[in-house]
Design a protein around this motif. Structure first.
Motif, short mmCIF file in Angstrom:
data_model
loop_
_atom_site.label_atom_id
_atom_site.label_comp_id
_atom_site.label_asym_id
_atom_site.label_seq_id
_atom_site.Cartn_x
_atom_site.Cartn_y
_atom_site.Cartn_z
N HIS A 31 0.86 -1.30 0.32
CA HIS A 31 -0.22 -0.27 -0.10
C HIS A 31 1.19 1.38 -0.35
N ALA A 32 2.17 0.58 1.28
CA ALA A 32 2.54 2.54 0.89
C ALA A 32 3.13 2.74 -0.24
N ALA A 33 3.94 1.91 -0.73
CA ALA A 33 4.65 1.60 -2.29
C ALA A 33 3.85 1.90 -3.16
N VAL A 34 2.62 2.04 -3.44
CA VAL A 34 2.13 2.16 -4.56
C VAL A 34 1.53 4.01 -4.57
N ALA A 35 1.47 3.99 -3.47
CA ALA A 35 0.59 5.07 -2.69
C ALA A 35 1.94 7.06 -3.41
N PHE A 39 4.08 10.21 -6.58
CA PHE A 39 5.08 11.04 -6.41
C PHE A 39 6.20 11.46 -6.42
N SER A 40 7.13 9.55 -6.70
CA SER A 40 8.84 9.61 -6.37
C SER A 40 9.26 8.31 -6.66
N PRO A 41 10.05 8.05 -7.16
CA PRO A 41 10.52 6.90 -7.77
C PRO A 41 10.44 5.64 -6.45
N VAL A 42 10.29 4.40 -6.10
CA VAL A 42 10.05 3.99 -4.97
C VAL A 42 10.93 2.56 -5.07
N LYS A 43 12.06 1.78 -3.66
CA LYS A 43 12.63 0.77 -3.92
C LYS A 43 12.05 -0.29 -3.30
N LEU A 44 11.58 -1.10 -3.04
CA LEU A 44 10.37 -2.03 -1.83
C LEU A 44 10.96 -3.08 -1.57
N PRO A 53 1.58 -14.00 -6.99
CA PRO A 53 0.97 -14.30 -8.53
C PRO A 53 1.42 -13.03 -9.41
N LYS A 54 1.87 -13.72 -10.31
CA LYS A 54 2.68 -12.21 -11.31
C LYS A 54 1.61 -11.70 -11.52
N LYS A 55 0.53 -11.37 -11.47
CA LYS A 55 -0.51 -10.59 -11.85
C LYS A 55 -0.05 -9.13 -11.18
N TYR A 56 0.24 -9.20 -9.71
CA TYR A 56 0.88 -9.07 -8.88
C TYR A 56 2.22 -8.02 -9.06
N VAL A 57 3.39 -8.76 -9.28
CA VAL A 57 4.38 -8.86 -9.49
C VAL A 57 4.65 -7.36 -10.12
N SER A 58 3.49 -7.32 -11.83
CA SER A 58 3.12 -6.30 -13.06
C SER A 58 3.10 -5.68 -11.77
N LEU A 59 1.28 -5.22 -11.39
CA LEU A 59 1.07 -4.58 -11.03
C LEU A 59 2.25 -3.36 -9.73
N TYR A 60 2.83 -4.16 -9.61
CA TYR A 60 4.40 -3.69 -8.78
C TYR A 60 4.84 -2.23 -10.08
N LYS A 61 5.35 -3.53 -10.83
CA LYS A 61 6.14 -2.84 -11.87
C LYS A 61 5.56 -1.45 -12.40
N ARG A 62 3.79 -1.88 -12.73
CA ARG A 62 3.21 -0.51 -13.76
C ARG A 62 3.47 0.65 -13.13
N HIS A 63 4.42 0.51 -10.96
CA HIS A 63 4.06 1.21 -10.75
C HIS A 63 5.71 2.17 -9.88
N LYS A 64 5.93 1.06 -11.19
CA LYS A 64 7.73 1.65 -11.16
C LYS A 64 8.09 1.58 -10.24
N ILE A 65 7.85 0.61 -9.82
CA ILE A 65 8.12 0.04 -8.10
C ILE A 65 9.89 -0.88 -8.11
N ASP A 66 10.58 0.23 -8.14
CA ASP A 66 12.33 -0.73 -7.92
C ASP A 66 12.02 -2.44 -7.12
N LEU A 67 12.34 -3.68 -7.80
CA LEU A 67 11.76 -4.57 -6.47
C LEU A 67 13.07 -5.47 -6.81
N SER A 68 14.01 -4.88 -7.13
CA SER A 68 16.15 -5.39 -6.87
C SER A 68 15.51 -6.27 -4.84
N THR A 279 -5.11 2.10 -7.47
CA THR A 279 -4.33 1.38 -8.73
C THR A 279 -4.61 2.27 -10.00
N LYS A 280 -6.01 2.90 -9.83
CA LYS A 280 -7.06 3.58 -10.87
C LYS A 280 -6.47 4.35 -10.89
#
Lengths: 299, 299
Positions: A31-35, A39-44, A53-68, A279-280
């Motif tokens: 929740h915090a990362a999507v929010a 405003f800014s790039p996020v590293k999770l 689920p892969k769809k949630y990885v895609s969700l993070y990626k759509r929000h340009k969240i760094d998943l490294s 997310t919408k």
């Protein structure tokens, strides 16, 4: 600048009097990362199981969240299930399956260790410490918590407070921590425990900041329908940190607006199950409600 | 312009966890009248017994409250006694002696019948009707109420709503009246019952206005110590009406500031038992807190 966010990454099964939604993307860090991502790039920093689920990885990626910094471990993703009462104020936990979360130790990739803005979203205080231990002089650290840690990890939490710039908790947690009924007295006591900025969340009544530059009464956006308040507090603090990380000038100058932006993202969060609504939305939707809140509070 | 205020005039014996104060001046009309008196002349409509202490008559007079509509009847003044719990949020009534209040019928002196601003403070809805029946086209009528009338005089209250411009009630009363948990939905339903302006009081969380010109989120002044919240709601609506009666221009232009002024007078009320603190402040004290509230809410 980017925001480093550590917290829980979970699957939430949420029941309300009118609907039931299984295995939504949830957890304080999600929740915090999507929010923050508006405003800014996020590293999770977090952990999920190999059932995530892969769809949630895609969700993070759509929000340009760094998943490294997101660990994927053999086993099950943390699964929480809860039910809300009619008025949406009280909820009870139906089930908690920790899964891979039980043995989670956050490891920061080298690229993450110099992050300036750090959000220790709701997670065990020992893990919040562990993240800070790996970091080099962050500029601004905020920590959130929950009643569970006040009950079972109070010492760790109290040791954390001098290490954070901003501590965020709700009114009943402030009471639990300080034994004070009056939130403004409670806030004074919390300042003495370390944090320069203390924010008390009051749900639909908004929030209150106490800072070196005085207090701020932050409004909540008026909602006629709350579908699911899960994650609203995480969205609030995530949105606030995202805004702070990109705003120019000193924290004191920006934190009030940052809270209002967080409050608005939280309002969207409440309008859908899990992250469905958040997310919408677009940045322009957020700006519109911020302008409305400005008008709603002017006199 | 002056404000005509009808409501209860009572002696309050108030117990809190730390103190006990017998036979203070109380009642909705007393609190509202003193609050309004900081802004405009006040005409009080009420009843007291022949045991009513002279010092309280002097108190009214010091606030330049017109007492020509205050009836003094043979018998005892209405006496209410209550006790607050530690957190000051819950109170229980220990004793209610209606005395002369039982047979009270408000009579308006001729000089009062053309008042432009009328506050029907908390009292039986039948008596609120009776006051309006005697009046010639008031400009702005506000009514307050309490849970008791929702329980025992709902029909009278519902019939009153189309007769008032502004209806003021607290969040739990709004829920009781509309069966809606969400206050913004409740407010919509209340508008349909008559009043153009609906104000929901939320105690230490402030209040919310719904009006033809939109909503307003009115802050409460942050207090570190609440001695006795009795009369705070009456002070709020009294201060608001006093301010409105002297402000130039249309109601829509002034009502937000009026609410803030009411909110500030209510904050002083909470800082002392009964009217002890409110009667010691000056207009400059009020202005200072209004300025503070402006700063506390700006972003």
């Amino acid at each position: 600048m980017s925001v480093l966010i550590v917290g829980s990454t979970a699957l939430d099964s949420i029941k309300t009097p009118t609907a039931e939604n299984p295995r939504l993307l949830g957890g304080s860090a999600s929740h915090a990362a999507v929010a923050a991502s508006f405003f800014s790039p996020v590293k999770l920093i977090g952990v999920v199981g190999d059932d995530f689920p892969k769809k949630y990885v895609s969700l993070y990626k759509r929000h340009k969240i760094d998943l490294s910094g997101l660990q994927i471990e053999k086993g099950k993703t943390f699964h929480w299930s809860g039910e809300y009462e009619v008025n949406m104020n009280n909820r009870r936990t139906l089930l908690t399956e920790l899964g891979v979360f039980e043995k989670f130790t956050p490891h920061l990739p080298d690229t993450h260790k110099k992050s300036s803005f750090v959000l220790l979203a709701n997670i065990a205080p020992a893990l919040q410490h562990h993240v800070l231990d790996q970091m080099t002089r962050p500029k601004f650290v905020a920590a959130d918590t929950m009643d569970l840690w006040l009950n079972i990890a109070l010492d760790d939490l109290v040791r954390l407070l001098p290490r954070v710039d901003c501590f965020v908790l709700n009114d009943s947690e402030a009471h639990q921590l300080t034994k004070e009924d009056n939130i403004f007295v409670a806030v004074k006591k919390i300042h003495k425990m370390g944090p320069k900025y203390v924010i008390i969340k009051k749900g639909s009544h908004g929030s209150v900041l106490s800072s070196p530059k005085g207090q701020f009464i932050c409004p909540a956006y008026p909602l006629q329908k709350v579908s699911d308040p899960t994650g609203a507090g995480d969205s609030f603090v995530g949105g606030m940190m995202g805004y702070l990380a990109t705003a120019r000038g000193p924290i004191d100058k920006n934190i009030r607006r940052a809270m209002v932006y967080g409050s608005v993202v939280a309002s969207f969060c409440c309008e859908g199950f899990g992250l469905n609504r958040t997310t919408k939305i677009k940045r322009t939707d957020i700006e519109r409600r911020v302008t409305e809140l400005k008008h709603l509070t002017q006199f």
